[in-house]
Design a protein around this motif. Structure first.
Motif, short mmCIF file in Angstrom:
data_model
loop_
_atom_site.label_atom_id
_atom_site.label_comp_id
_atom_site.label_asym_id
_atom_site.label_seq_id
_atom_site.Cartn_x
_atom_site.Cartn_y
_atom_site.Cartn_z
N UNK A 56 0.63 -0.63 -0.11
CA UNK A 56 0.39 -0.08 0.00
C UNK A 56 0.73 1.19 -0.42
N UNK A 57 2.51 1.09 -0.09
CA UNK A 57 3.68 1.98 -0.23
C UNK A 57 4.50 1.68 -1.07
N UNK A 58 5.07 2.88 -1.23
CA UNK A 58 6.47 2.57 -1.67
C UNK A 58 7.44 1.35 -1.07
N UNK A 59 6.99 0.41 -0.13
CA UNK A 59 7.41 -0.51 0.85
C UNK A 59 7.86 -1.87 0.09
N UNK A 60 7.77 -1.81 -1.57
CA UNK A 60 8.22 -3.44 -2.13
C UNK A 60 9.53 -4.01 -1.40
N UNK A 61 10.70 -3.03 -0.82
CA UNK A 61 12.07 -3.73 -0.75
C UNK A 61 11.49 -4.36 1.03
N UNK A 62 10.33 -3.35 1.80
CA UNK A 62 10.54 -4.34 3.16
C UNK A 62 9.68 -5.61 3.09
N UNK A 63 8.29 -5.82 1.42
CA UNK A 63 7.89 -6.97 1.86
C UNK A 63 8.97 -7.91 1.29
N UNK A 64 9.44 -7.86 -0.07
CA UNK A 64 10.57 -8.51 -0.30
C UNK A 64 11.32 -9.33 1.08
N UNK A 65 11.85 -7.83 1.83
CA UNK A 65 12.36 -8.27 3.27
C UNK A 65 11.77 -9.21 4.35
N UNK A 66 10.93 -9.26 4.59
CA UNK A 66 10.29 -9.75 5.35
C UNK A 66 9.59 -11.30 4.55
N UNK A 67 8.95 -11.19 3.31
CA UNK A 67 9.22 -11.95 3.00
C UNK A 67 10.56 -14.09 3.32
N UNK A 68 11.02 -13.03 2.23
CA UNK A 68 12.53 -14.09 2.45
C UNK A 68 13.06 -14.93 3.33
N UNK A 69 12.17 -13.90 4.80
CA UNK A 69 12.61 -14.23 5.97
C UNK A 69 11.80 -15.18 6.82
N UNK A 70 10.44 -15.03 6.49
CA UNK A 70 9.03 -16.10 6.23
C UNK A 70 9.77 -17.09 5.79
N UNK A 71 10.09 -17.04 5.06
CA UNK A 71 10.52 -18.45 3.43
C UNK A 71 11.61 -19.32 5.11
N UNK A 72 12.52 -18.42 5.21
CA UNK A 72 13.31 -19.26 5.82
C UNK A 72 12.71 -19.91 7.09
N UNK A 73 12.24 -18.92 7.53
CA UNK A 73 12.04 -19.28 9.06
C UNK A 73 11.61 -20.37 8.84
N UNK A 74 10.44 -20.13 7.83
CA UNK A 74 9.19 -21.74 7.25
C UNK A 74 10.60 -22.87 7.26
N UNK A 75 10.85 -23.09 7.28
CA UNK A 75 12.44 -23.83 6.03
C UNK A 75 13.61 -24.94 7.20
N UNK A 76 14.13 -23.74 8.32
CA UNK A 76 14.58 -24.19 9.59
C UNK A 76 13.10 -24.71 10.48
N UNK A 77 12.08 -24.51 11.01
CA UNK A 77 11.68 -24.67 11.57
C UNK A 77 11.09 -26.02 11.69
N UNK A 78 11.26 -26.92 9.92
CA UNK A 78 11.34 -28.14 9.90
C UNK A 78 10.01 -27.82 8.64
N UNK A 79 9.13 -26.58 8.13
CA UNK A 79 8.11 -26.51 7.94
C UNK A 79 6.88 -26.54 8.15
N UNK A 80 7.32 -25.92 9.22
CA UNK A 80 5.64 -25.97 10.46
C UNK A 80 4.94 -24.86 9.70
N UNK A 81 4.39 -24.16 10.78
CA UNK A 81 3.14 -22.83 10.73
C UNK A 81 4.73 -21.94 9.69
N UNK A 82 3.47 -21.24 8.80
CA UNK A 82 4.32 -20.46 8.42
C UNK A 82 3.63 -19.37 8.86
N UNK A 83 5.10 -18.11 9.16
CA UNK A 83 5.18 -17.09 10.26
C UNK A 83 4.23 -16.36 8.88
N UNK A 84 4.25 -14.85 10.09
CA UNK A 84 4.01 -13.96 9.26
C UNK A 84 4.35 -12.84 9.97
N UNK A 85 5.78 -12.67 9.02
CA UNK A 85 7.01 -11.28 10.04
C UNK A 85 6.03 -9.73 9.42
#
Length: 284
Positions: A56-85
């Motif tokens: 909703x803002x010029x925050x594409x880079x913030x979104x990309x940063x969070x989305x990559x970290x969500x994937x890594x967190x999910x992966x490192x947790x053994x593919x449990x619940x996808x976090x929302x950062x």
């Protein structure tokens, strides 16, 4: 700091800071046996559980940063619940890292600021690398001044970053192996894209050369008619788009200049990957 559509060019100081923090050696696909089989197994894909984002803002880079970290967190947790950062924290924090005076201007941020946030945190505020949960820092909380941002950061609970290493974009096979092993590639591109259709999705088949800048995150790969495509998570309400080998090779050749592109890798990436392959089927 020229740019548009939410992505700014890095300053010389940012380039120097990120260059000093790069720590990943060249990612070689030969170090990740069976990575294509991992990518072919639908149960391993984050694409089925990632939250659709619409900035909703010029925050594409913030979104990309969070989305990559969500994937890594999910992966490192053994593919449990996808976090929302918190994407908007990632955006505000990136503004602050670029210059405290940038906070609240909503002019966008640089790829490098997101890398610094996940690798270094905000030392001046005593904040470690990582992001808070979206429930703690909701999207509606966009701080308009540095002092407001600092106030909300007091006592803030940060979910520790799963990025322990960063480095240059690898070759094509290295990119496929990287995403199979829990890494992502944080990229900025021009956005004057001539899209083609592959498997019912938009595909970036050649590197755009004009049209302002946009940040996205390479987090997975899909095979269509015997050809592999990278899956790039976007913040325009469309989930992800595909990227062909031809396009990636063009971007990788100059490391997504002028905006930048970097791999963000979880700790013990190679060891963790092989532990999971040995446990059966690629992942625990």
């Amino acid at each position: 700091m020229a740019g548009s559509l939410g992505l700014l060019l890095p300053t010389d100081d940012e380039r120097s800071a990120v260059a000093e923090s790069l720590s990943v050696p060249v990612v070689r696909s030969s170090d990740f046996s069976g990575y294509l089989d991992v990518l072919r197994d639908p149960k391993n894909s984050p694409l089925r559980v990632m939250q659709i984002e619409r900035q909703q803002r010029n925050d594409c880079q913030g979104n990309a940063t969070a989305n990559g970290e969500e994937y890594r967190t999910w992966y490192c947790s053994g593919r449990q619940t996808m976090p929302m950062l918190s994407e908007i924290y990632a955006y505000n924090a990136s503004e602050y890292l670029m210059r405290p005076q940038q906070v609240g201007r909503d002019q966008g941020t640089s790829i490098h600021s997101g890398v610094r946030l996940l690798v270094e945190g905000i030392p001046a505020l005593g904040l470690p690398p990582g992001l808070p949960a979206e429930a703690i820092w909701p999207y509606s909380r966009y701080c308009r001044t540095a002092s407001e941002f600092q106030r909300y950061c007091s006592g803030l609970k940060i979910e520790g970053s799963h990025v322990t290493e960063s480095g240059p974009m690898p070759d094509w096979d290295g990119a496929l192996a990287l995403v199979a092993a829990g890494g992502s590639i944080h990229i900025g591109t021009f956005w004057g894209v001539s899209w083609k259709q592959v498997g019912g999705r938009r595909c970036m088949d050649t590197a755009p050369r004009s049209g302002g800048g946009h940040a996205t995150e390479i987090i997975w790969a899909e095979e269509h008619n015997g050809e592999w495509y990278l899956a790039v998570w976007n913040s325009h309400g469309d989930g992800y788009y595909l990227m062909s080998r031809r396009c990636y090779d063009q971007l990788q050749k100059n490391q997504c200049e002028p905006f930048g592109g970097f791999i963000l890798a979880p700790d013990r990436m190679q060891e963790r990957y092989h532990d999971r392959v040995k446990s059966g089927g690629g992942y625990v």
